[in-house]
Scaffold this active site. Structure first.
Site, PDB file in Angstrom:
ATOM      1  CG  PHE A 211      -1.964   1.075   1.283  1.00  0.00           C
ATOM      2  CD1 PHE A 211      -2.966   1.349   0.585  1.00  0.00           C
ATOM      3  CD2 PHE A 211      -1.531   2.233   2.370  1.00  0.00           C
ATOM      4  CE1 PHE A 211      -3.872   2.422   0.421  1.00  0.00           C
ATOM      5  CE2 PHE A 211      -2.368   3.310   2.471  1.00  0.00           C
ATOM      6  CZ  PHE A 211      -3.468   3.308   1.715  1.00  0.00           C
ATOM      7  CE1 TYR A 212       2.527   1.394   4.966  1.00  0.00           C
ATOM      8  CE2 TYR A 212       5.046   0.470   4.797  1.00  0.00           C
ATOM      9  CZ  TYR A 212       3.583   0.859   5.476  1.00  0.00           C
ATOM     10  OH  TYR A 212       3.572   0.181   6.784  1.00  0.00           O
ATOM     11  CB  SER A 213       4.326   5.452  -2.500  1.00  0.00           C
ATOM     12  OG  SER A 213       4.548   6.412  -1.575  1.00  0.00           O
TER      13      SER A 213
END
Length: 343
Positions: free
Chosen positions: A54-56
């Site tokens: 999900f990160y960036s």
């Protein structure tokens, strides 16, 4: 750098874990700079790197993958799945359908053939935990995952997952990733003891309480012009948290420490904590965090911290923490109007 065992897996990890949430568009969009930070962490002896799909929107995993080329075998690599990765309602969650797809996507972005610790980013009440553990067990048997864990699970769901794994002969969660700091000590009541009871490692996030424990946010002073203050104005201006900071700063100063270093040393002192996640956005931030690696708090300092924020107490909540449906959904905490009377 010293090393600790991740639960009872036998895997040795550094007490500091490099968190990659701020690598990518959300934080530092300069891939080369992020890679330099990762390499400096590895050179300092940190062998534990944590990210998430999900990160960036996957960019963080891509950066980590590029940084670990040629060094992958010496790194314990952790990532997570659960949060939305697209508009399709099935591109998220803890179902077998999604996890079998999500792990392949993460492997591709990370440029590796296996993940050392694959974590479920948050609970999914609509999915049977047996469904999730069954899918994860198959991924382990296929060699794509070495160990599995949870993140920000309530203690009831941690225990349920352990029971289901035992009764169904499935792989069990070997680690939990909860929030923990001087200002958020709630996990000391049940989560950390449960992790110790079941032989789970604890990889704690937000040890600086979203940055409040850096000392940049002070009571009665203008808030820094930071992205975090703009995004979470209420949390960063919470009076209870700022009051505690004003009382903690003299404790740190009398111990000859910065508030940041005292806060990091505090989380490392708990016997149930395996590693604390460092989440730097810049090299300067990372250097500052790394400089406190050898600090040990004595009992006198820990006692003074306890007097300011009691063991097991939470001062305010973290925006990214998990709230179960019993809290977020009004119909689950309110009887129909016609049934509310006692007589």
């Amino acid at each position: 750098m010293q090393y600790r065992t991740l639960g009872r897996t036998g895997i040795k990890v550094s007490p500091y874990c490099l968190g990659a949430m701020m690598f990518g568009a959300v934080g530092n969009a300069d891939h080369d700079d992020c890679i330099r930070i990762i390499h400096k962490a590895l050179d300092a002896g940190i062998n534990f790197v944590d990210t998430a799909d999900f990160y960036s929107a996957g960019e963080s995993e891509e950066i980590v993958g590029k940084a670990l080329k040629g060094r992958r075998d010496n790194i314990v690599l952790a990532t997570k799945a659960h949060l939305p990765m697209g508009a399709d309602p099935n591109q998220q969650g803890n179902s077998r359908r999604w996890l079998t797809r999500a792990v392949e996507d993460s492997l591709r972005r990370l440029q590796t053939d296996h993940i050392d610790l694959y974590q479920i980013h948050r609970p999914a009440p609509e999915t049977d935990i047996e469904e999730t553990l069954s899918a994860l067990t198959d991924l382990m048997r296929a060699g794509k995952v070495r160990a599995i864990g949870s993140s920000t699970f309530p203690v009831s769901e941690i225990v349920e997952a352990q029971w289901v794994a035992e009764r169904r002969g499935l792989a069990r969660f070997r680690a939990e990733q909860p929030p923990y700091s001087i200002l958020n000590r709630g996990i000391e009541r049940e989560v950390l003891p449960a992790c110790q009871r079941y032989g789970m490692g604890a990889l704690v996030w937000s040890p600086l309480a979203m940055g409040i424990l850096t000392g940049r946010y002070r009571k009665g002073q203008p808030q820094p012009d930071s992205a975090r203050a703009k995004r979470f104005p209420k949390q960063m201006a919470d009076e209870r948290r700022l009051d505690a900071v004003e009382r903690l700063i003299p404790v740190a100063e009398e111990a000859g420490l910065s508030l940041t270093h005292m806060a990091m040393a505090f989380v490392m002192a708990h016997p149930g904590v395996t590693s604390a996640i460092l989440g730097p956005r810049t090299m300067e931030q990372f250097d500052n965090l790394l400089a406190g690696a050898e600090i040990v708090l004595d009992d006198q300092v820990l006692d003074r911290i306890d007097a300011i924020v009691a063991p097991g107490a939470d001062l305010g909540s973290l925006t990214a923490a998990y709230d179960p449906p019993s809290i977020t959904q009004a119909p689950l905490r309110r009887r129909p109007t016609a049934e509310r009377a006692a007589a």
